[in-house]
Design a protein around this motif. Sequence first.
Motif, mmCIF file in Angstrom:
data_model
loop_
_atom_site.group_PDB
_atom_site.id
_atom_site.type_symbol
_atom_site.label_atom_id
_atom_site.label_comp_id
_atom_site.label_asym_id
_atom_site.label_seq_id
_atom_site.Cartn_x
_atom_site.Cartn_y
_atom_site.Cartn_z
ATOM 1 N N HIS A 30 0.812 -1.216 0.000
ATOM 2 C CA HIS A 30 0.000 0.000 0.000
ATOM 3 C C HIS A 30 0.851 1.274 0.000
ATOM 4 O O HIS A 30 0.347 2.359 -0.269
ATOM 5 C CB HIS A 30 -0.975 0.000 1.192
ATOM 6 C CG HIS A 30 -0.329 0.187 2.525
ATOM 7 N ND1 HIS A 30 0.265 -0.865 3.195
ATOM 8 C CD2 HIS A 30 -0.166 1.283 3.284
ATOM 9 C CE1 HIS A 30 0.764 -0.405 4.336
ATOM 10 N NE2 HIS A 30 0.520 0.887 4.417
ATOM 11 N N MET A 31 2.173 1.139 0.238
ATOM 12 C CA MET A 31 3.066 2.294 0.203
ATOM 13 C C MET A 31 3.897 2.367 -1.073
ATOM 14 O O MET A 31 4.539 3.380 -1.342
ATOM 15 C CB MET A 31 4.020 2.246 1.402
ATOM 16 C CG MET A 31 3.372 2.499 2.736
ATOM 17 S SD MET A 31 2.680 4.166 2.889
ATOM 18 C CE MET A 31 4.127 5.186 2.680
ATOM 19 N N ALA A 32 3.891 1.313 -1.858
ATOM 20 C CA ALA A 32 4.778 1.228 -3.020
ATOM 21 C C ALA A 32 4.546 2.356 -4.019
ATOM 22 O O ALA A 32 5.499 2.986 -4.482
ATOM 23 C CB ALA A 32 4.642 -0.121 -3.695
ATOM 24 N N ALA A 33 3.320 2.616 -4.388
ATOM 25 C CA ALA A 33 3.040 3.660 -5.388
ATOM 26 C C ALA A 33 3.461 5.029 -4.870
ATOM 27 O O ALA A 33 4.055 5.828 -5.607
ATOM 28 C CB ALA A 33 1.563 3.652 -5.762
ATOM 29 N N ARG A 34 3.192 5.305 -3.604
ATOM 30 C CA ARG A 34 3.556 6.607 -3.046
ATOM 31 C C ARG A 34 5.083 6.765 -3.022
ATOM 32 O O ARG A 34 5.611 7.829 -3.349
ATOM 33 C CB ARG A 34 2.961 6.764 -1.649
ATOM 34 C CG ARG A 34 3.220 8.132 -1.058
ATOM 35 C CD ARG A 34 2.456 8.355 0.216
ATOM 36 N NE ARG A 34 2.897 9.592 0.836
ATOM 37 C CZ ARG A 34 2.716 9.880 2.105
ATOM 38 N NH1 ARG A 34 2.063 9.042 2.890
ATOM 39 N NH2 ARG A 34 3.156 11.005 2.600
ATOM 40 N N TRP A 35 5.787 5.713 -2.599
ATOM 41 C CA TRP A 35 7.241 5.772 -2.580
ATOM 42 C C TRP A 35 7.785 5.963 -3.995
ATOM 43 O O TRP A 35 8.656 6.797 -4.226
ATOM 44 C CB TRP A 35 7.849 4.530 -1.943
ATOM 45 C CG TRP A 35 9.336 4.467 -2.190
ATOM 46 C CD1 TRP A 35 9.993 3.570 -2.962
ATOM 47 C CD2 TRP A 35 10.334 5.371 -1.701
ATOM 48 N NE1 TRP A 35 11.347 3.853 -2.978
ATOM 49 C CE2 TRP A 35 11.568 4.964 -2.213
ATOM 50 C CE3 TRP A 35 10.286 6.502 -0.883
ATOM 51 C CZ2 TRP A 35 12.756 5.628 -1.939
ATOM 52 C CZ3 TRP A 35 11.485 7.166 -0.601
ATOM 53 C CH2 TRP A 35 12.693 6.726 -1.129
ATOM 54 N N HIS A 36 7.268 5.210 -4.944
ATOM 55 C CA HIS A 36 7.736 5.323 -6.332
ATOM 56 C C HIS A 36 7.544 6.745 -6.838
ATOM 57 O O HIS A 36 8.452 7.326 -7.442
ATOM 58 C CB HIS A 36 6.999 4.324 -7.232
ATOM 59 C CG HIS A 36 7.313 4.512 -8.674
ATOM 60 N ND1 HIS A 36 8.516 4.153 -9.220
ATOM 61 C CD2 HIS A 36 6.604 5.074 -9.673
ATOM 62 C CE1 HIS A 36 8.525 4.464 -10.508
ATOM 63 N NE2 HIS A 36 7.375 5.020 -10.803
ATOM 64 N N ASP A 37 6.378 7.314 -6.616
ATOM 65 C CA ASP A 37 6.105 8.681 -7.080
ATOM 66 C C ASP A 37 7.037 9.689 -6.420
ATOM 67 O O ASP A 37 7.595 10.567 -7.081
ATOM 68 C CB ASP A 37 4.647 9.063 -6.813
ATOM 69 C CG ASP A 37 3.674 8.295 -7.692
ATOM 70 O OD1 ASP A 37 4.103 7.693 -8.706
ATOM 71 O OD2 ASP A 37 2.476 8.292 -7.355
ATOM 72 N N ALA A 38 7.219 9.568 -5.105
ATOM 73 C CA ALA A 38 8.085 10.501 -4.375
ATOM 74 C C ALA A 38 9.527 10.401 -4.876
ATOM 75 O O ALA A 38 10.191 11.417 -5.102
ATOM 76 C CB ALA A 38 8.011 10.222 -2.878
ATOM 77 N N ALA A 39 10.010 9.181 -5.043
ATOM 78 C CA ALA A 39 11.372 8.980 -5.516
ATOM 79 C C ALA A 39 11.540 9.485 -6.943
ATOM 80 O O ALA A 39 12.517 10.170 -7.266
ATOM 81 C CB ALA A 39 11.745 7.500 -5.415
#
Length: 165
Positions: A30-39
């Motif tokens: 559930h955090m993968a998309a947010r982390w990918h976008d932030a990175a």
Amino acid sequence: MRAVHNVEHLARLFADAGAAGVMVVDLPSHMAARWHDAASNVGLRTPRLVPRHTPDTALPNVIAGASGWLYAPASTAPTGYQGPLDIQALADFTQHLRAASPLPVVSGVGISTPALAARVAPLVGAVVIGTPVVRTLVTDPGQAPVLAASFAKALRPTTLTETRA
């Protein structure tokens, strides 16, 4: 004043420090998309560790959002493992990953000797050597450069001239 700690802030800290990418192991889905976008927003690559036991049906979700490379552990044992490696299983797994993604495949975990590094290198785009060097830094720091050099030599392609020497 309270510091704000979130994935965006963390990604910015890594980017400001000069990181090219950050692999977050065991990142909750559930955090993968947010982390990918932030990175991605700060120019970081987001490689993914792909466990060898990942079922074919789950592979697209595991590698979705990965950038930079896919990390294929050479062993299914924990980090720091020093035993034998199933080279054929790793070869099969890396072929499987290459069929699923255009990203380069990198391997580590269990590559505890220069000889193992030399056997793994032809199967992947890069080899990660961590624990052997860290162990040497802790137990005999003066030998760490010698060990690192022996890994580097094992990973360097042999030229025809060197084989004749």
